[in-house]
Design a protein around this motif. Sequence first.
Motif, PDB file in Angstrom:
ATOM      1  N   ALA A   1       0.618  17.992  -3.225  1.00 28.06           N
ATOM      2  CA  ALA A   1       0.944  16.652  -2.761  1.00 28.06           C
ATOM      3  C   ALA A   1      -0.008  16.216  -1.649  1.00 28.06           C
ATOM      4  N   PHE A   2      -0.364  17.131  -0.750  1.00 24.72           N
ATOM      5  CA  PHE A   2      -1.254  16.769   0.355  1.00 24.72           C
ATOM      6  C   PHE A   2      -2.636  16.404  -0.163  1.00 24.72           C
ATOM      7  N   ALA A   3      -3.155  17.185  -1.113  1.00 25.01           N
ATOM      8  CA  ALA A   3      -4.468  16.879  -1.680  1.00 25.01           C
ATOM      9  C   ALA A   3      -4.450  15.518  -2.370  1.00 25.01           C
ATOM     10  N   SER A   4      -3.376  15.260  -3.113  1.00 25.50           N
ATOM     11  CA  SER A   4      -3.255  13.962  -3.775  1.00 25.50           C
ATOM     12  C   SER A   4      -3.160  12.826  -2.762  1.00 25.50           C
ATOM     13  N   LEU A   5      -2.362  13.044  -1.717  1.00 27.23           N
ATOM     14  CA  LEU A   5      -2.209  12.005  -0.694  1.00 27.23           C
ATOM     15  C   LEU A   5      -3.537  11.705  -0.005  1.00 27.23           C
ATOM     16  N   ALA A   6      -4.325  12.745   0.248  1.00 26.49           N
ATOM     17  CA  ALA A   6      -5.633  12.532   0.875  1.00 26.49           C
ATOM     18  C   ALA A   6      -6.525  11.677  -0.021  1.00 26.49           C
ATOM     19  N   GLY A   7      -6.511  11.968  -1.327  1.00 29.50           N
ATOM     20  CA  GLY A   7      -7.351  11.210  -2.246  1.00 29.50           C
ATOM     21  C   GLY A   7      -6.928   9.760  -2.384  1.00 29.50           C
TER      22      GLY A   7
ATOM     23  N   VAL B   1       0.818  -1.217   0.000  1.00 27.69           N
ATOM     24  CA  VAL B   1       0.000   0.000   0.000  1.00 27.69           C
ATOM     25  C   VAL B   1       0.851   1.267   0.000  1.00 27.69           C
ATOM     26  N   VAL B   2       1.850   1.332   0.877  1.00 29.96           N
ATOM     27  CA  VAL B   2       2.627   2.576   1.000  1.00 29.96           C
ATOM     28  C   VAL B   2       3.359   2.920  -0.302  1.00 29.96           C
ATOM     29  N   PRO B   3       4.090   1.991  -0.938  1.00 31.56           N
ATOM     30  CA  PRO B   3       4.682   2.332  -2.233  1.00 31.56           C
ATOM     31  C   PRO B   3       3.650   2.698  -3.292  1.00 31.56           C
ATOM     32  N   ALA B   4       2.485   2.051  -3.250  1.00 27.22           N
ATOM     33  CA  ALA B   4       1.432   2.383  -4.210  1.00 27.22           C
ATOM     34  C   ALA B   4       0.938   3.816  -4.002  1.00 27.22           C
ATOM     35  N   LEU B   5       0.809   4.240  -2.738  1.00 27.45           N
ATOM     36  CA  LEU B   5       0.406   5.620  -2.462  1.00 27.45           C
ATOM     37  C   LEU B   5       1.460   6.598  -2.968  1.00 27.45           C
ATOM     38  N   PHE B   6       2.722   6.246  -2.773  1.00 27.24           N
ATOM     39  CA  PHE B   6       3.796   7.118  -3.244  1.00 27.24           C
ATOM     40  C   PHE B   6       3.762   7.267  -4.764  1.00 27.24           C
ATOM     41  N   ILE B   7       3.595   6.157  -5.465  1.00 25.44           N
ATOM     42  CA  ILE B   7       3.545   6.213  -6.930  1.00 25.44           C
ATOM     43  C   ILE B   7       2.336   7.023  -7.394  1.00 25.44           C
ATOM     44  N   GLY B   8       1.199   6.841  -6.721  1.00 25.77           N
ATOM     45  CA  GLY B   8       0.026   7.622  -7.080  1.00 25.77           C
ATOM     46  C   GLY B   8       0.253   9.111  -6.890  1.00 25.77           C
ATOM     47  N   MET B   9       0.919   9.486  -5.783  1.00 25.58           N
ATOM     48  CA  MET B   9       1.176  10.899  -5.528  1.00 25.58           C
ATOM     49  C   MET B   9       2.164  11.476  -6.545  1.00 25.58           C
ATOM     50  N   VAL B  10       3.223  10.713  -6.874  1.00 24.50           N
ATOM     51  CA  VAL B  10       4.185  11.172  -7.887  1.00 24.50           C
ATOM     52  C   VAL B  10       3.497  11.316  -9.240  1.00 24.50           C
ATOM     53  N   SER B  11       2.638  10.375  -9.573  1.00 22.61           N
ATOM     54  CA  SER B  11       1.898  10.452 -10.833  1.00 22.61           C
ATOM     55  C   SER B  11       1.005  11.685 -10.873  1.00 22.61           C
TER      56      SER B  11
END
Length: 271
Positions: free
Chosen positions: A164-170, A128-138
């Motif tokens: 980045a915060f808005a993306s991380l929340a989503g 999950v954590v790497p997936a969240l990181f990739i989603g935020m970078v994307s």
Amino acid sequence: MRENGRVLLDETFTIPLAADLTAVAVGSLQGALFAAGFKRLDLLGVAFIGIASGVGGGFLRDILLGVTPAAFSNDLYLLVATGAAFIGMLLPRLLQRVDPVVTLLDAISIGMFGAIGTTKALAFGLPVVPALFIGMVSAVGGGVLRDVMLNIPIAVMHVGSLYAFASLAGVAVLSVLVAFGAPVVVAGLVCVVVTAVVRLLAVRFGWSLPEQRALSRIRLRRQRQVEEAIEEALHTGAITLPVDLPDDPEGRDGPEDPDGPDGGRPGRGRS
């Protein structure tokens, strides 16, 4: 479904091509609209920036996942990005106010790229954590590439952007919904809505994360007080501490006798 701490999607799950192309189109449209407001940019330059904004996030996503970038595996990606960029160049002539449109498209774009990036990473079996990181970078990749090409400060790095915060929340909401068995399409739509709402509210009310320097203001204030005390001591010979010391439990720091060894002369405290 969970296995060894990972959220696994159905092995047959793939990102719908229409969803990916829509994200590319929105990103390119936003990038071209943004670049069109800069002087000394010709039409080709605006088009390049729009295309880079549309495919940049997906390009970084696929590089991190170790796969061929989608923009290089299907003609439609670059064609859609180019068409959307040219539309973005024409819209400023039809719109009286461009900034609200750019902000709205920007919020939707980062939400869509965040949702697609995270679900694609989860589909590859990433935790999950790497997936969240990739989603935020994307989500922020296209905007970063846009700002670099325009030679302006990168928005995601500065106070007040909340990209980045808005993306991380989503993407965090998306991962929770997927973990509880929600359909991926529904989770993705919720991710886009949450990201866009957080981003738009941040713009409307001026929300931002604390500035880095603000975190050390207390320490800097204390340091200035000490420096002022030292400077005063050099001029007067007396040291005035910036804070009160606690009382000595044994009573050794009681009132000083004016008739003590120093004869009450100023400028010499007890050691």
